[in-house]
Design an enzyme around this catalytic site. Structure first.
Site, PDB file in Angstrom:
ATOM      1  N   LYS A 133       0.837  -1.206   0.000  1.00 29.34           N
ATOM      2  CA  LYS A 133       0.000   0.000   0.000  1.00 29.34           C
ATOM      3  C   LYS A 133       0.876   1.262   0.000  1.00 29.34           C
ATOM      4  CE  LYS A 133      -2.275   1.094   3.725  1.00 29.34           C
ATOM      5  NZ  LYS A 133      -2.869   2.005   4.680  1.00 29.34           N
ATOM      6  N   ASP A 152      -6.779   1.201   0.981  1.00 33.59           N
ATOM      7  CA  ASP A 152      -6.818   1.458   2.421  1.00 33.59           C
ATOM      8  C   ASP A 152      -8.221   1.111   2.928  1.00 33.59           C
ATOM      9  OD1 ASP A 152      -8.497   3.489   1.679  1.00 33.59           O
ATOM     10  OD2 ASP A 152      -7.451   5.062   2.758  1.00 33.59           O
TER      11      ASP A 152
END
Ligand code: SF4
Length: 223
Positions: A133, A152
């Site tokens: 991420k 997220d």
């Protein structure tokens, strides 16, 4: 049915057009959507993104000016005393772990990359404190490379509610989104979903009656 755990379903053959319509509406709602972590360049964004784990962007933006002023470069931070870094970043939570990772990450940049932030996913995820991420955030926002979609908590929630995925694992959600949206839109896609998640499609009480996506959202009103 709870929208947060929506079994929202769009027929597979209708998914590409659905995804395109979702993107168009969000892009018209948030033409200026962008990364809300204050930064200049890849190095600062990398530090800020590591700090943003389990913390709001707003709080990170409150500590990074002092952090960047005190230790402006990777060699500076690599040589910083851990307790001093902890003091500066304390309010972002998990500060001992984050301070350790920041110092180790800066050291790895110095040792392996001549003090520069690498520009590939493979190199980035080898750095302490950096997962897929974070790597996607850096590549997409600081280096202009659409290597993946940042998944997220907001992206995870909205992708499910909007019927864009039935997966719950972030890596599989990312694969579904990458298959549905053109590569050049991947970075902006996550901004758009995050902005809508922060402003309208909240985790607990999504504002479906005020939502421009309600006409095509399979979870509208099902909260
Ligand atoms: S209609 Fe809008 S606010 Fe409601 S679940 Fe769908 S995207 Fe979220």
């Amino acid at each position: 049915m709870k929208a947060g755990r929506a079994k929202a379903r769009i027929a597979p053959e209708a998914l590409p057009a659905h995804a395109s319509a979702v993107y168009s509406i969000l892009a018209s709602l948030y033409p200026d959507a962008h990364c809300e972590l204050d930064h200049q360049g890849a190095w600062q964004l990398l530090v800020a993104t590591i700090l943003s784990a389990q913390c709001t962007d707003r709080r990170v933006n409150m500590v990074t000016p002092r952090l960047f002023e005190t230790w402006p470069t990777p060699p500076d931070l690599a040589a910083a005393p851990q307790e001093e870094v902890e003091d500066v970043i304390r309010t972002t939570g998990f500060f001992r772990n984050k301070a350790r990772n920041l110092i180790a990450m800066a050291g790895a940049l110095v040792d392996r990359h001549h003090g520069r932030v690498p520009d590939t996913l493979d190199d980035l995820v080898q750095l302490p404190g950096v997962g897929r991420k974070t790597a996607n955030v850096i590549l997409g926002n600081a280096l202009g490379i659409n290597a993946g979609v940042v998944v997220d908590t907001h992206v995870q929630r909205l992708a499910a509610r909007l019927g864009l995925t039935r997966e719950t694992d972030p890596v599989k959600i990312e694969q579904d989104l990458m298959a549905l949206f053109p590569q050049e839109s991947w970075t902006m896609l996550s901004h758009l979903l995050i902005w809508h998640g922060r402003r309208v499609c909240h985790a607990r009480r999504p504002r479906c009656t005020d939502c421009a996506l309600a006409v095509l959202c399979p979870s509208a009103g099902l909260v």
